[in-house]
Design a protein around this motif. Structure first.
Motif, PDB file in Angstrom:
ATOM      1  N   ASP A 203       0.796  -1.057   0.153  1.00 38.55           N
ATOM      2  CA  ASP A 203       0.036   0.076  -0.039  1.00 38.55           C
ATOM      3  C   ASP A 203       0.735   1.370  -0.056  1.00 38.55           C
ATOM      4  N   ILE A 204       0.369   2.161  -0.825  1.00 41.66           N
ATOM      5  CA  ILE A 204       1.201   3.503  -0.742  1.00 41.66           C
ATOM      6  C   ILE A 204       0.248   4.636  -0.677  1.00 41.66           C
ATOM      7  N   ARG A 205       0.460   5.518   0.028  1.00 38.02           N
ATOM      8  CA  ARG A 205      -0.462   6.622   0.287  1.00 38.02           C
ATOM      9  C   ARG A 205       0.675   7.961   0.590  1.00 38.02           C
ATOM     10  N   LEU A 206      -0.238   9.130   0.551  1.00 40.24           N
ATOM     11  CA  LEU A 206       0.384  10.317   0.929  1.00 40.24           C
ATOM     12  C   LEU A 206      -0.760  11.506   1.238  1.00 40.24           C
ATOM     13  N   TRP A 207      -0.515  11.963   2.260  1.00 39.64           N
ATOM     14  CA  TRP A 207      -1.639  13.051   2.827  1.00 39.64           C
ATOM     15  C   TRP A 207      -0.759  14.473   2.718  1.00 39.64           C
ATOM     16  N   THR A 248       4.673   7.373  -9.676  1.00 38.78           N
ATOM     17  CA  THR A 248       3.697   7.919  -8.473  1.00 38.78           C
ATOM     18  C   THR A 248       2.400   7.184  -8.947  1.00 38.78           C
ATOM     19  N   PRO A 249       1.330   6.934  -8.140  1.00 41.47           N
ATOM     20  CA  PRO A 249       0.229   6.632  -8.357  1.00 41.47           C
ATOM     21  C   PRO A 249      -0.873   7.813  -8.843  1.00 41.47           C
ATOM     22  N   GLU A 250      -2.058   7.680  -8.875  1.00 45.85           N
ATOM     23  CA  GLU A 250      -2.891   8.933  -9.209  1.00 45.85           C
ATOM     24  C   GLU A 250      -3.117   9.466  -7.781  1.00 45.85           C
ATOM     25  N   GLY A 251      -3.551  10.883  -8.285  1.00 47.31           N
ATOM     26  CA  GLY A 251      -3.736  11.547  -6.732  1.00 47.31           C
ATOM     27  C   GLY A 251      -2.908  12.973  -6.753  1.00 47.31           C
ATOM     28  N   VAL A 252      -2.206  13.233  -7.705  1.00 49.77           N
ATOM     29  CA  VAL A 252      -1.097  14.468  -7.592  1.00 49.77           C
ATOM     30  C   VAL A 252      -1.850  15.762  -7.492  1.00 49.77           C
ATOM     31  N   GLY A 253      -1.307  16.833  -7.152  1.00 47.64           N
ATOM     32  CA  GLY A 253      -2.256  17.986  -6.890  1.00 47.64           C
ATOM     33  C   GLY A 253      -2.208  18.618  -8.253  1.00 47.64           C
ATOM     34  N   PHE A 254      -1.570  18.576  -9.501  1.00 43.67           N
ATOM     35  CA  PHE A 254      -1.759  19.031 -10.778  1.00 43.67           C
ATOM     36  C   PHE A 254      -3.278  18.849 -10.979  1.00 43.67           C
ATOM     37  N   ALA A 255      -3.582  17.382 -10.977  1.00 43.99           N
ATOM     38  CA  ALA A 255      -4.635  16.989 -11.581  1.00 43.99           C
ATOM     39  C   ALA A 255      -5.988  17.607 -10.738  1.00 43.99           C
ATOM     40  N   ARG A 256      -5.728  18.173  -9.301  1.00 38.57           N
ATOM     41  CA  ARG A 256      -6.713  18.605  -8.646  1.00 38.57           C
ATOM     42  C   ARG A 256      -6.693  20.157  -8.721  1.00 38.57           C
ATOM     43  N   GLY A 257      -5.707  20.794  -9.425  1.00 37.63           N
ATOM     44  CA  GLY A 257      -5.652  22.327  -9.160  1.00 37.63           C
ATOM     45  C   GLY A 257      -4.981  22.591  -7.978  1.00 37.63           C
ATOM     46  N   ILE A 258      -4.292  21.938  -7.288  1.00 41.40           N
ATOM     47  CA  ILE A 258      -3.785  22.299  -5.755  1.00 41.40           C
ATOM     48  C   ILE A 258      -2.265  22.219  -6.057  1.00 41.40           C
ATOM     49  N   ALA A 259      -1.691  23.725  -5.815  1.00 36.55           N
ATOM     50  CA  ALA A 259      -0.249  23.561  -5.602  1.00 36.55           C
ATOM     51  C   ALA A 259       0.165  23.839  -4.343  1.00 36.55           C
ATOM     52  N   LEU A 260       1.567  23.130  -3.938  1.00 37.33           N
ATOM     53  CA  LEU A 260       2.026  23.245  -2.711  1.00 37.33           C
ATOM     54  C   LEU A 260       2.364  24.856  -2.248  1.00 37.33           C
ATOM     55  N   LYS A 261       2.416  25.028  -1.157  1.00 37.22           N
ATOM     56  CA  LYS A 261       2.571  26.353  -0.811  1.00 37.22           C
ATOM     57  C   LYS A 261       3.459  26.333   0.739  1.00 37.22           C
ATOM     58  N   PRO A 262       4.106  27.590   1.110  1.00 36.41           N
ATOM     59  CA  PRO A 262       4.753  27.446   2.278  1.00 36.41           C
ATOM     60  C   PRO A 262       3.998  26.899   3.378  1.00 36.41           C
ATOM     61  N   GLY A 263       4.474  26.323   4.136  1.00 36.28           N
ATOM     62  CA  GLY A 263       3.546  25.717   5.462  1.00 36.28           C
ATOM     63  C   GLY A 263       3.028  24.511   5.220  1.00 36.28           C
ATOM     64  N   ASP A 264       2.861  24.044   4.208  1.00 35.62           N
ATOM     65  CA  ASP A 264       2.060  22.892   3.638  1.00 35.62           C
ATOM     66  C   ASP A 264       2.963  21.358   4.152  1.00 35.62           C
ATOM     67  N   HIS A 265       2.266  20.682   5.022  1.00 36.12           N
ATOM     68  CA  HIS A 265       2.878  19.344   5.364  1.00 36.12           C
ATOM     69  C   HIS A 265       2.601  18.016   4.663  1.00 36.12           C
ATOM     70  N   LEU A 266       3.492  17.427   4.266  1.00 38.98           N
ATOM     71  CA  LEU A 266       3.525  16.104   3.405  1.00 38.98           C
ATOM     72  C   LEU A 266       3.602  15.080   4.523  1.00 38.98           C
ATOM     73  N   ARG A 267       2.827  13.848   4.291  1.00 38.21           N
ATOM     74  CA  ARG A 267       3.184  12.760   4.977  1.00 38.21           C
ATOM     75  C   ARG A 267       2.972  11.670   3.730  1.00 38.21           C
ATOM     76  N   GLY A 268       3.988  10.790   3.508  1.00 36.25           N
ATOM     77  CA  GLY A 268       3.810   9.717   2.712  1.00 36.25           C
ATOM     78  C   GLY A 268       4.161   8.491   3.427  1.00 36.25           C
ATOM     79  N   GLU A 269       3.621   7.555   3.012  1.00 35.90           N
ATOM     80  CA  GLU A 269       3.639   6.127   3.905  1.00 35.90           C
ATOM     81  C   GLU A 269       3.738   5.077   2.777  1.00 35.90           C
ATOM     82  N   ILE A 270       4.418   4.160   2.820  1.00 36.37           N
ATOM     83  CA  ILE A 270       4.671   2.835   2.051  1.00 36.37           C
ATOM     84  C   ILE A 270       4.457   1.763   3.023  1.00 36.37           C
TER      85      ILE A 270
END
Length: 285
Positions: A203-207, A248-270
């Protein structure tokens, strides 16, 4: 065996092997030193809790990565899904080792970043020299696995006014958008291949800021690890410590119109490998 690199009390970076709640300190070695012979776990033992990690390997000479290795990600990127009867080849590109960043490290957003995106991926660490390796033997050349976040600039050069765009400029903009310093967080550990029964069933996920964005399984990769190693090693000799990010699997920001910005927190897990967390920061001139 779970291999990590951590900052010691004097600020130097040491190699360690984690055993449950402790880390065996192996001194100032590289993970590459462990690829030819198992380490003697007779060094000092430290509590694993509270140690500050660096990337589990930094002296990789090559960091390869696959584009378009999950069908749903291909579709969300605006392309047609590959047909079952089509003959495909892996799409391989390169990221400089200067992109490698630490678990917990800050990911810089620079003045020429326009649309920064996330891509959680399984990373394969090569354990021995591999040239013209057949796929049937390719897993013999794997040392272990870790987690990588292929941070991507999706609109590189988009702010340049009156630019004359040549035919291949969009491809090279995409490629250079992968090369920003610190845009490949790696870790938290390298898990040796003997601990992962099947890397193609994880399983591979990202928040992002606690919201689940990517949720898939490595079973959905188009090209598995053996075919990828065979393909790359037919062109470039793989060396101990080299890294291959498996797409990478589906779910990236570009497909959602969401760009990362300062202060954003990423949590990836495999699954069975670990959790990789990072925060975006604005890089001051």
């Amino acid at each position: 065996m779970r291999i990590l690199r951590f900052f010691s009390a004097d600020g130097s970076v040491h190699l360690g092997v984690r055993t449950k709640d402790e880390v065996v300190d192996l001194g100032t070695k590289s993970p590459i030193d462990l690829m030819s012979a198992p380490p003697a776990l007779d060094g000092p033992r430290l509590p694993a809790a509270g140690i500050r990690l660096d990337a589990p390997i930094r002296d990789s000479r090559k960091l390869f990565a696959l584009a378009g290795n999950y069908r749903k990600h291909i579709v969300e990127s605006g392309f047609k899904e590959p047909t079952a009867e089509g003959v495909l080849t892996p799409q391989v590109f390169w990221k400089p080792p200067t992109t490698i960043n630490a678990p917990g490290g800050t990911i810089p957003i620079r003045a020429n970043n326009v649309f920064v995106d996330w891509e959680i991926e399984l990373a394969v660490v090569i354990g021995q020299r591999a040239k013209d390796v057949p796929a049937v033997n390719a897993m013999d050349y794997v040392f272990g696995y870790t987690v990588i976040n292929d941070i991507s600039e999706r609109k590189f050069n988009a702010r340049i006014e009156h630019r004359k765009v040549r035919e291949f400029d969009p491809f090279f903009d995409w490629l250079m958008g992968k090369w920003f310093d610190g845009h490949a967080p790696l870790g938290p550990e390298i898990v040796t291949k003997d601990e992962i029964a099947d890397p193609h069933k994880l399983d591979i996920r990202l928040w992002v800021n606690g919201e689940l964005m990517q949720d898939s399984n490595t079973s959905h990769m188009i090209f598995g690890i053996p075919e990828t190693i065979a393909y790359i090693s037919s062109v470039a000799t793989l060396e101990p410590g080299d890294i291959i990010a498996m797409g990478t699997p589906e779910g990236v920001g570009f497909a959602r119109g969401i760009a990362l910005k300062p202060g954003d927190h990423l949590r990836g897990e495999i699954e069975k490998i670990g959790v990789l967390e990072n925060t975006l920061v604005e890089e001051k001139a």
